[in-house]
Design a protein around this motif. Structure first.
Motif, PDB file in Angstrom:
ATOM      1  N   PRO A   1       0.824  -1.211   0.000  1.00  0.00           N
ATOM      2  CA  PRO A   1       0.000   0.000   0.000  1.00  0.00           C
ATOM      3  C   PRO A   1       0.858   1.261   0.000  1.00  0.00           C
ATOM      4  O   PRO A   1       1.896   1.309   0.626  1.00  0.00           O
ATOM      5  CB  PRO A   1      -0.785  -0.105   1.296  1.00  0.00           C
ATOM      6  CG  PRO A   1      -0.641  -1.497   1.770  1.00  0.00           C
ATOM      7  CD  PRO A   1       0.602  -2.041   1.151  1.00  0.00           C
ATOM      8  N   VAL A   2       0.405   2.240  -0.740  1.00  0.00           N
ATOM      9  CA  VAL A   2       1.101   3.513  -0.856  1.00  0.00           C
ATOM     10  C   VAL A   2       0.082   4.626  -0.680  1.00  0.00           C
ATOM     11  O   VAL A   2      -1.049   4.530  -1.134  1.00  0.00           O
ATOM     12  CB  VAL A   2       1.767   3.642  -2.246  1.00  0.00           C
ATOM     13  CG1 VAL A   2       2.367   5.001  -2.444  1.00  0.00           C
ATOM     14  CG2 VAL A   2       2.830   2.583  -2.426  1.00  0.00           C
ATOM     15  N   LEU A   3       0.505   5.684  -0.003  1.00  0.00           N
ATOM     16  CA  LEU A   3      -0.326   6.878   0.139  1.00  0.00           C
ATOM     17  C   LEU A   3       0.257   7.955  -0.761  1.00  0.00           C
ATOM     18  O   LEU A   3       1.466   8.066  -0.901  1.00  0.00           O
ATOM     19  CB  LEU A   3      -0.321   7.362   1.588  1.00  0.00           C
ATOM     20  CG  LEU A   3      -0.870   6.400   2.634  1.00  0.00           C
ATOM     21  CD1 LEU A   3      -0.616   6.946   4.028  1.00  0.00           C
ATOM     22  CD2 LEU A   3      -2.345   6.176   2.414  1.00  0.00           C
ATOM     23  N   ALA A   4      -0.605   8.757  -1.348  1.00  0.00           N
ATOM     24  CA  ALA A   4      -0.163   9.857  -2.199  1.00  0.00           C
ATOM     25  C   ALA A   4      -0.705  11.160  -1.641  1.00  0.00           C
ATOM     26  O   ALA A   4      -1.848  11.229  -1.195  1.00  0.00           O
ATOM     27  CB  ALA A   4      -0.656   9.652  -3.630  1.00  0.00           C
ATOM     28  N   SER A   5       0.150  12.179  -1.638  1.00  0.00           N
ATOM     29  CA  SER A   5      -0.289  13.507  -1.193  1.00  0.00           C
ATOM     30  C   SER A   5       0.114  14.521  -2.256  1.00  0.00           C
ATOM     31  O   SER A   5       1.157  14.404  -2.881  1.00  0.00           O
ATOM     32  CB  SER A   5       0.322  13.858   0.168  1.00  0.00           C
ATOM     33  OG  SER A   5       1.737  13.825   0.109  1.00  0.00           O
ATOM     34  N   ALA A   6      -0.749  15.509  -2.465  1.00  0.00           N
ATOM     35  CA  ALA A   6      -0.529  16.537  -3.482  1.00  0.00           C
ATOM     36  C   ALA A   6      -0.326  17.884  -2.804  1.00  0.00           C
ATOM     37  O   ALA A   6      -0.876  18.134  -1.732  1.00  0.00           O
ATOM     38  CB  ALA A   6      -1.729  16.593  -4.420  1.00  0.00           C
ATOM     39  N   TYR A   7       0.438  18.751  -3.467  1.00  0.00           N
ATOM     40  CA  TYR A   7       0.818  20.025  -2.857  1.00  0.00           C
ATOM     41  C   TYR A   7       0.580  21.193  -3.802  1.00  0.00           C
ATOM     42  O   TYR A   7       0.436  21.021  -5.013  1.00  0.00           O
ATOM     43  CB  TYR A   7       2.292  19.982  -2.441  1.00  0.00           C
ATOM     44  CG  TYR A   7       2.534  18.936  -1.396  1.00  0.00           C
ATOM     45  CD1 TYR A   7       2.417  19.232  -0.048  1.00  0.00           C
ATOM     46  CD2 TYR A   7       2.822  17.626  -1.759  1.00  0.00           C
ATOM     47  CE1 TYR A   7       2.606  18.258   0.914  1.00  0.00           C
ATOM     48  CE2 TYR A   7       3.017  16.647  -0.800  1.00  0.00           C
ATOM     49  CZ  TYR A   7       2.904  16.976   0.533  1.00  0.00           C
ATOM     50  OH  TYR A   7       3.077  16.011   1.475  1.00  0.00           O
ATOM     51  N   GLU A   8       0.579  22.390  -3.233  1.00  0.00           N
ATOM     52  CA  GLU A   8       0.389  23.617  -4.005  1.00  0.00           C
ATOM     53  C   GLU A   8       1.489  23.843  -5.024  1.00  0.00           C
ATOM     54  O   GLU A   8       1.294  24.525  -6.015  1.00  0.00           O
ATOM     55  CB  GLU A   8       0.323  24.831  -3.069  1.00  0.00           C
ATOM     56  CG  GLU A   8      -1.000  24.983  -2.389  1.00  0.00           C
ATOM     57  CD  GLU A   8      -1.145  26.343  -1.724  1.00  0.00           C
ATOM     58  OE1 GLU A   8      -0.501  27.308  -2.163  1.00  0.00           O
ATOM     59  OE2 GLU A   8      -1.921  26.432  -0.773  1.00  0.00           O
ATOM     60  N   THR A   9       2.648  23.258  -4.806  1.00  0.00           N
ATOM     61  CA  THR A   9       3.773  23.422  -5.722  1.00  0.00           C
ATOM     62  C   THR A   9       3.612  22.602  -6.985  1.00  0.00           C
ATOM     63  O   THR A   9       4.398  22.737  -7.911  1.00  0.00           O
ATOM     64  CB  THR A   9       5.081  22.995  -5.039  1.00  0.00           C
ATOM     65  OG1 THR A   9       4.962  21.622  -4.664  1.00  0.00           O
ATOM     66  CG2 THR A   9       5.378  23.856  -3.832  1.00  0.00           C
ATOM     67  N   GLY A  10       2.616  21.728  -7.037  1.00  0.00           N
ATOM     68  CA  GLY A  10       2.420  20.850  -8.180  1.00  0.00           C
ATOM     69  C   GLY A  10       3.109  19.516  -8.032  1.00  0.00           C
ATOM     70  O   GLY A  10       3.050  18.685  -8.923  1.00  0.00           O
TER      71      GLY A  10
ATOM     72  N   ASN B   1       7.139   6.766   5.648  1.00  0.00           N
ATOM     73  CA  ASN B   1       8.411   7.079   5.003  1.00  0.00           C
ATOM     74  C   ASN B   1       8.170   7.579   3.583  1.00  0.00           C
ATOM     75  O   ASN B   1       7.375   7.003   2.842  1.00  0.00           O
ATOM     76  CB  ASN B   1       9.310   5.839   4.953  1.00  0.00           C
ATOM     77  CG  ASN B   1       9.625   5.329   6.344  1.00  0.00           C
ATOM     78  OD1 ASN B   1       9.850   6.107   7.261  1.00  0.00           O
ATOM     79  ND2 ASN B   1       9.611   4.023   6.502  1.00  0.00           N
ATOM     80  N   LEU B   2       8.875   8.648   3.222  1.00  0.00           N
ATOM     81  CA  LEU B   2       8.773   9.196   1.877  1.00  0.00           C
ATOM     82  C   LEU B   2       9.429   8.219   0.910  1.00  0.00           C
ATOM     83  O   LEU B   2      10.588   7.854   1.060  1.00  0.00           O
ATOM     84  CB  LEU B   2       9.457  10.562   1.789  1.00  0.00           C
ATOM     85  CG  LEU B   2       9.449  11.236   0.425  1.00  0.00           C
ATOM     86  CD1 LEU B   2       8.026  11.539  -0.025  1.00  0.00           C
ATOM     87  CD2 LEU B   2      10.274  12.506   0.462  1.00  0.00           C
ATOM     88  N   MET B   3       8.670   7.783  -0.103  1.00  0.00           N
ATOM     89  CA  MET B   3       9.190   6.839  -1.086  1.00  0.00           C
ATOM     90  C   MET B   3       9.624   7.533  -2.368  1.00  0.00           C
ATOM     91  O   MET B   3      10.613   7.156  -2.981  1.00  0.00           O
ATOM     92  CB  MET B   3       8.126   5.784  -1.412  1.00  0.00           C
ATOM     93  CG  MET B   3       7.733   4.942  -0.216  1.00  0.00           C
ATOM     94  SD  MET B   3       6.307   3.901  -0.557  1.00  0.00           S
ATOM     95  CE  MET B   3       6.941   2.807  -1.798  1.00  0.00           C
ATOM     96  N   LYS B   4       8.873   8.541  -2.790  1.00  0.00           N
ATOM     97  CA  LYS B   4       9.170   9.204  -4.052  1.00  0.00           C
ATOM     98  C   LYS B   4       8.496  10.564  -4.091  1.00  0.00           C
ATOM     99  O   LYS B   4       7.423  10.752  -3.550  1.00  0.00           O
ATOM    100  CB  LYS B   4       8.638   8.344  -5.190  1.00  0.00           C
ATOM    101  CG  LYS B   4       9.095   8.734  -6.554  1.00  0.00           C
ATOM    102  CD  LYS B   4      10.581   8.648  -6.649  1.00  0.00           C
ATOM    103  CE  LYS B   4      11.104   8.089  -7.908  1.00  0.00           C
ATOM    104  NZ  LYS B   4      12.544   8.043  -7.908  1.00  0.00           N
TER     105      LYS B   4
END
Length: 172
Positions: free
Chosen positions: A1-10, A20-23
């Motif tokens: 399983p992986v979680l994805a988060s999106a940001y204002e920077t694109g 843990n940050l994967m990519k």
């Protein structure tokens, strides 16, 4: 399983369940897609789609990365980016059997697109039937004039650049 988060920077960050940050995914396009507003995947988690405040839809192929997620050097390839609306994309989903993406925007329209190349099929409420098999004719909605950007394999993501526009010039 992986979680994805999106940001204002694109950018999009992929996280493990342990936190843990994967990519980190950065856009390829020089056209600013703007802050990301919505994320989704297809059922088989091969594609990751994002919608932006500026009306863009961006599609990444994440299947190979997820198969070898321990390999930090494994790249996630952006496949295609297109302008779907002139205003914010507030929802989107991928229908895998027909290979289409449906987008909804603050402009009040719901539109349907080919997932592989961003070809426009039409909008919900139009008088003609959707012709999902013909992707040879490139048409655009009346309010969008940006053509689809298909990202080539050898393309490299944009680098983070910090600009310092206010510099002291002693000569002036």
């Amino acid at each position: 399983p992986v979680l994805a988060s999106a940001y204002e920077t694109g950018c999009i960050r992929l996280w493990s369940i342990q936190g843990n940050l994967m990519k980190e995914l950065l856009p390829f396009s020089k056209d600013p897609s703007g802050p990301l507003t919505v994320l989704c995947t297809d059922i088989s988690t091969k594609l990751l789609l994002a919608g932006s405040k500026e009306g863009y839809v961006i599609c990444w192929n994440i299947a190979s990365f997820l198969e070898e997620s321990r390999n930090k050097k494994k790249q996630v390839k952006e496949k295609v980016c297109w302008r779907a609306h002139n205003t914010e994309v507030v929802d989107l989903f991928h229908e895998e059997k027909k290979n289409v993406v449906v987008t909804a925007s603050t402009d009040g329209s719901v539109r349907i697109w080919h997932a592989e190349n961003g070809y426009y099929f039409g909008y919900f409420g139009q008088s003609r039937k959707f012709e999902l098999s013909d992707t040879s004719r490139l048409i655009l909605p009346s309010d969008v004039n940006n053509f689809t950007a298909i990202i080539k394999e050898e393309s490299k993501p944009m680098e983070k650049k910090v600009e310092y526009p206010l510099m002291l010039d002693k000569d002036k």
